[in-house]
Design an enzyme around this catalytic site. Structure first.
Site, PDB file in Angstrom:
ATOM      1  N   GLU A  18      31.508  66.172  15.973  1.00 38.76           N
ATOM      2  CA  GLU A  18      31.783  65.607  17.285  1.00 38.76           C
ATOM      3  C   GLU A  18      33.282  65.536  17.576  1.00 38.76           C
ATOM      4  OE1 GLU A  18      27.962  62.813  18.122  1.00 38.76           O
ATOM      5  OE2 GLU A  18      29.404  62.043  16.668  1.00 38.76           O
ATOM      6  N   TYR A  25      37.993  39.359  28.413  1.00 33.85           N
ATOM      7  CA  TYR A  25      38.442  40.314  27.403  1.00 33.85           C
ATOM      8  C   TYR A  25      37.769  41.669  27.560  1.00 33.85           C
ATOM      9  CZ  TYR A  25      40.462  36.077  25.753  1.00 33.85           C
ATOM     10  OH  TYR A  25      41.200  34.917  25.708  1.00 33.85           O
TER      11      TYR A  25
END
Length: 212
Positions: free
Chosen positions: A75, A121
């Site tokens: 990948e 966040y």
């Protein structure tokens, strides 16, 4: 210590961290860091993130040629596409982490943003998270889909597969990936419950206070 040696050790250290946190299992996932010359180090194919060896990390040129170490992850092309579109990216993490994968398997009304703004966040580290349609693992056709999304986003979610997350540094990429996984966990824990998400004004205030 050379840049390559320093980054190689960091990849192994962060790979072990992700493995011990349960974000990677078996030989799933891959992690990379970009060097100053544009090439990048990446975990080898069929390797466990918890057992990486700096001497065996693959080195890949900016045009995708393997020039050192063990054969790169199959990948690696995902990392290459993300690096090509995001000049400031210095690290990339691809995981098959459980909660993010679960979210990638759900049906979504808006595939351009599949995790809601649950926390400040998440907004600060991930922002909008697009879902990339399913491609079989290793299918190079996925390259263009990731490339197109990476022009606007530093994190994407591959359908029935997992997240690919970039950062301004390797550490930043790891922390971004961790935040994404924990937000996915929150999303599933809150399923079916009345939930208060951050509103547009709160998101805008975060963008003003913490510009990317």
């Amino acid at each position: 210590m050379s840049e390559e040696a320093r980054l190689g050790e960091a990849i192994c250290r962060f790979g072990d961290l992700l493995y011990r946190r349960g974000y990677a299992h078996g030989s799933t996932g891959n992690i990379s860091a970009r060097l100053d010359d544009g090439s990048f180090l990446i975990s080898p194919t069929n390797s466990c993130l918890g057992l990486l060896d700096p001497a065996r990390l693959a080195r890949v040129t900016p045009d995708g040629r393997h020039i050192g170490g063990d054969p790169p992850s199959k990948e690696a092309f995902l990392h290459l596409a993300m690096y090509e579109e995001r000049a400031g990216a210095r690290g990339i993490v691809h995981l098959h982490s459980t909660h993010a994968v679960a979210v990638s398997c759900l049906r979504h009304d808006d595939p351009t943003d599949v995790l809601p703004p649950i926390t400040a966040y998440h907004v600060m580290r991930i922002g909008r998270l697009p879902l990339i349609p399913y491609y079989r693992p290793g299918d190079r056709s996925l390259t263009e889909a990731v490339r197109a999304a990476a022009r606007r986003h530093h994190a994407v979610l591959l359908a029935n597969h997992g997240p690919v997350v970039a950062g301004k540094s390797l550490e930043d990429a790891v922390f971004n990936a961790e935040e994404l996984e924990e937000t996915a966990k929150l999303r599933l824990l809150l399923e079916g419950r009345p939930t208060r998400f951050l509103d547009a004004a709160q998101i805008a205030a975060l963008a003003a206070a913490f510009p990317s």
